[in-house]
Motif scaffolding. Sequence first.
Motif, mmCIF file in Angstrom:
data_model
loop_
_atom_site.group_PDB
_atom_site.id
_atom_site.type_symbol
_atom_site.label_atom_id
_atom_site.label_comp_id
_atom_site.label_asym_id
_atom_site.label_seq_id
_atom_site.Cartn_x
_atom_site.Cartn_y
_atom_site.Cartn_z
ATOM 1 N N UNK A 38 -2.528 2.645 -18.179
ATOM 2 C CA UNK A 38 -3.197 1.534 -17.513
ATOM 3 C C UNK A 38 -2.246 0.818 -16.561
ATOM 4 N N UNK A 39 -0.995 0.643 -16.982
ATOM 5 C CA UNK A 39 -0.029 -0.079 -16.157
ATOM 6 C C UNK A 39 0.261 0.679 -14.866
ATOM 7 N N UNK A 40 0.547 2.008 -14.961
ATOM 8 C CA UNK A 40 0.922 2.729 -13.745
ATOM 9 C C UNK A 40 -0.269 2.859 -12.793
ATOM 10 N N UNK A 41 -1.486 2.970 -13.347
ATOM 11 C CA UNK A 41 -2.662 3.039 -12.472
ATOM 12 C C UNK A 41 -2.856 1.715 -11.738
ATOM 13 N N UNK A 42 -2.829 0.598 -12.477
ATOM 14 C CA UNK A 42 -3.071 -0.695 -11.856
ATOM 15 C C UNK A 42 -1.974 -1.057 -10.857
ATOM 16 N N UNK A 43 -0.733 -0.729 -11.164
ATOM 17 C CA UNK A 43 0.349 -1.009 -10.221
ATOM 18 C C UNK A 43 0.175 -0.197 -8.938
ATOM 19 N N UNK A 44 -0.275 1.038 -9.072
ATOM 20 C CA UNK A 44 -0.510 1.861 -7.888
ATOM 21 C C UNK A 44 -1.658 1.304 -7.053
ATOM 22 N N UNK A 45 -2.738 0.913 -7.715
ATOM 23 C CA UNK A 45 -3.875 0.347 -6.991
ATOM 24 C C UNK A 45 -3.502 -0.959 -6.299
ATOM 25 N N UNK A 46 -2.535 -1.687 -6.874
ATOM 26 C CA UNK A 46 -2.112 -2.948 -6.281
ATOM 27 C C UNK A 46 -1.090 -2.760 -5.159
ATOM 28 N N UNK A 47 -0.764 -1.507 -4.849
ATOM 29 C CA UNK A 47 0.166 -1.254 -3.757
ATOM 30 C C UNK A 47 1.621 -1.337 -4.149
ATOM 31 N N UNK A 48 1.912 -1.291 -5.461
ATOM 32 C CA UNK A 48 3.307 -1.404 -5.923
ATOM 33 C C UNK A 48 3.820 -0.084 -6.497
ATOM 34 N N UNK A 49 3.338 1.037 -5.974
ATOM 35 C CA UNK A 49 3.748 2.341 -6.502
ATOM 36 C C UNK A 49 5.247 2.571 -6.363
ATOM 37 N N UNK A 50 5.849 2.038 -5.300
ATOM 38 C CA UNK A 50 7.277 2.261 -5.084
ATOM 39 C C UNK A 50 8.141 1.619 -6.163
ATOM 40 N N UNK A 51 7.564 0.702 -6.936
ATOM 41 C CA UNK A 51 8.331 0.021 -7.990
ATOM 42 C C UNK A 51 8.158 0.683 -9.347
ATOM 43 N N UNK A 52 7.420 1.789 -9.392
ATOM 44 C CA UNK A 52 7.187 2.465 -10.678
ATOM 45 C C UNK A 52 8.372 3.374 -10.997
ATOM 46 N N UNK A 53 9.420 2.773 -11.496
ATOM 47 C CA UNK A 53 10.605 3.486 -11.941
ATOM 48 C C UNK A 53 10.708 3.366 -13.466
ATOM 49 N N UNK A 54 11.562 4.204 -14.050
ATOM 50 C CA UNK A 54 11.733 4.174 -15.496
ATOM 51 C C UNK A 54 12.161 2.789 -15.979
ATOM 52 N N UNK A 55 13.016 2.132 -15.206
ATOM 53 C CA UNK A 55 13.534 0.823 -15.623
ATOM 54 C C UNK A 55 12.414 -0.209 -15.710
ATOM 55 N N UNK A 56 11.566 -0.284 -14.671
ATOM 56 C CA UNK A 56 10.502 -1.301 -14.679
ATOM 57 C C UNK A 56 9.449 -0.986 -15.730
ATOM 58 N N UNK A 57 9.125 0.281 -15.904
ATOM 59 C CA UNK A 57 8.137 0.655 -16.925
ATOM 60 C C UNK A 57 8.673 0.347 -18.311
ATOM 61 N N UNK A 58 9.950 0.615 -18.538
ATOM 62 C CA UNK A 58 10.543 0.330 -19.854
ATOM 63 C C UNK A 58 10.458 -1.149 -20.189
ATOM 64 N N UNK A 59 10.642 -2.011 -19.190
ATOM 65 C CA UNK A 59 10.575 -3.443 -19.445
ATOM 66 C C UNK A 59 9.141 -3.932 -19.619
ATOM 67 N N UNK A 60 8.233 -3.452 -18.800
ATOM 68 C CA UNK A 60 6.868 -3.973 -18.815
ATOM 69 C C UNK A 60 6.026 -3.380 -19.938
#
Length: 593
Positions: free
Chosen positions: A44-66
């Motif tokens: 759900x997080x990676x889909x919503x972040x992509x739809x919000x235009x923040x795909x470039x921020x989907x790195x292991x570090x940010x996903x691990x924190x969120x």
Amino acid sequence: MQSARVSGGESASSPQISEIREQLERILASDEFLAPERGRRFLEYVVEETLAGRADYLKAYTIAQEVFTRDPSFDAQNDPVVRIEAGRIRRGLERYYLVAGQADPVEITIPKGAYVPCFRYANATERPLDQTTVEDDFAIVSEPPKPAPAAERKDGASRLSWAWYVLPAAVAALAALIAITFLFPFSLARKTATSSMGLVTPKVLVEPFEEISKGGGTSDIARGLTDEVIGELAKFKEIAVITREPSAGPGIQQEEPRFALQGGVRVGGDKLRLTVRLVHRADGSVIWASNYDRDLRVQDVLEVEADVAQRVATALAQPYGVIFQADAVGVAQSPPDDWDAYACTLSYYSYRIDLNPQNHDAVLDCLKRTTKRLPTYSTAWALLSLTYLDEVRFQYQLDTRQSAGPLGLAVDTANRAVDLDPQNARALQALMLANFFKGDVDAALRAGAAAFAINPNDTEVAGEYGFRLAYSGKWDTGCELMSSAVNRNPGPIGYYEVGLALCAYMRGDYQAAELWVRMADLKYNPMHHLVLLAVFGAEGKLEDAHQEEAWLKANAPALLPNIRKEVAMRLQRPSDQDRFLDGLRSAGIAISP
């Protein structure tokens, strides 16, 4: 499968945002999407972040924190939790679309090598291949792939061209080189070739896989599968992979490969089947055979080739795999003086099955002779290091004299193994363990990450890396890797089960911990008895605990008097040490302040 990344619905091949959200809800609500709660949050997080235009921020570090609530000190290289969960989600999505989602209008995928999801209409006619930067879920993740516009894609006939098979191989080689260069600072220039040493290692001739579909058209797939299997088998240093018959003629003498790997490829509609078998060339007997079926609607050709090749290599070449089992029949418990290097290797893995200290002594002597006779053979030095280390971590009381300073010898021989071949996963595994017990946990995890990047198909590497991650406090990730090793590894029975027992113990599931540790071989290993003693203490089974205490006092008398030191050598976090010691206290063991 074609993957068109969403762009606000501007592309005719991209679903609308509302359609993607409806599809996401459909997947998350389905019982056929087999994923734990954190996996559902991940998707759900990676889909919503992509739809919000923040795909470039989907790195292991940010996903691990969120998603995983990791703290800012999270290190993606030493903690592959995000990569592991991404692989689980990919498999969950594949199952969903095979079982429940065949008629769904929108397909959601997460290409390998990235965390940015892709979206397409299920009835799209164009199916270009996803280009990924790595070949495995656990490999070091690079930048997300950026699909080219549809107009720039090749047509269906050219998708299976030879260039598509060269590209992944080159990228995989580059990824392995980067992993070694940056994860582990050793000079590649010092690598010494072992091909001239005359080792009697098992040689496997990989014959070109046959195209056996009616009407043809699968020759490129057969060739690609052959090359992928060769590449995956070559990562195992205990075997030699041959791609053509040895030269013959006057004055030319070469050892014939003992095994041949043969296969055939069928494609019918969207279904692909690889039939593969390992043959003993002396008499033509089939030692092992298996089929691998894949649906090309949910995996593109390159993904199928990589996935199947990894499974074939793991089944055949891993320690305790098919080749080991075929050769281990004639291995005696105590190797004689004239055994060759490969026989010592077989003897080592046979000893590891039950960890008998008497067999340990014989294997140690055999490996010492091997490294003296073949001083540039990296794998022999690695196994010698692991054998030295067993004297430290398993508290062996041998009838013969123990080596002086076994931990120092383990460190020295592991360093020697890596110096000889920095790309030998077994050598890096040995260095990981030696550094871990020396107390240099950061160096241990760097070595483990490098070994795992080189050969994630090696279950010994994956399992031991999982052990070290868990014992350093990364329990979720480490326990997941150990569980995977148990599922893929036919042996040694009982070794990783003790690690999983500690995983259950640390989460407070003492009943599961007892069940896991009882699967272990308790004949010789004092640490297995110690874990069971702590579990009995936590459960309040004092009579059973007293029996384990008596065994330890009789067979490892130095262990309990030095229990704080022994526990601290294995569990790195004080909170984990205290939790384990609480179980021993509950069992009646006196723990010094």
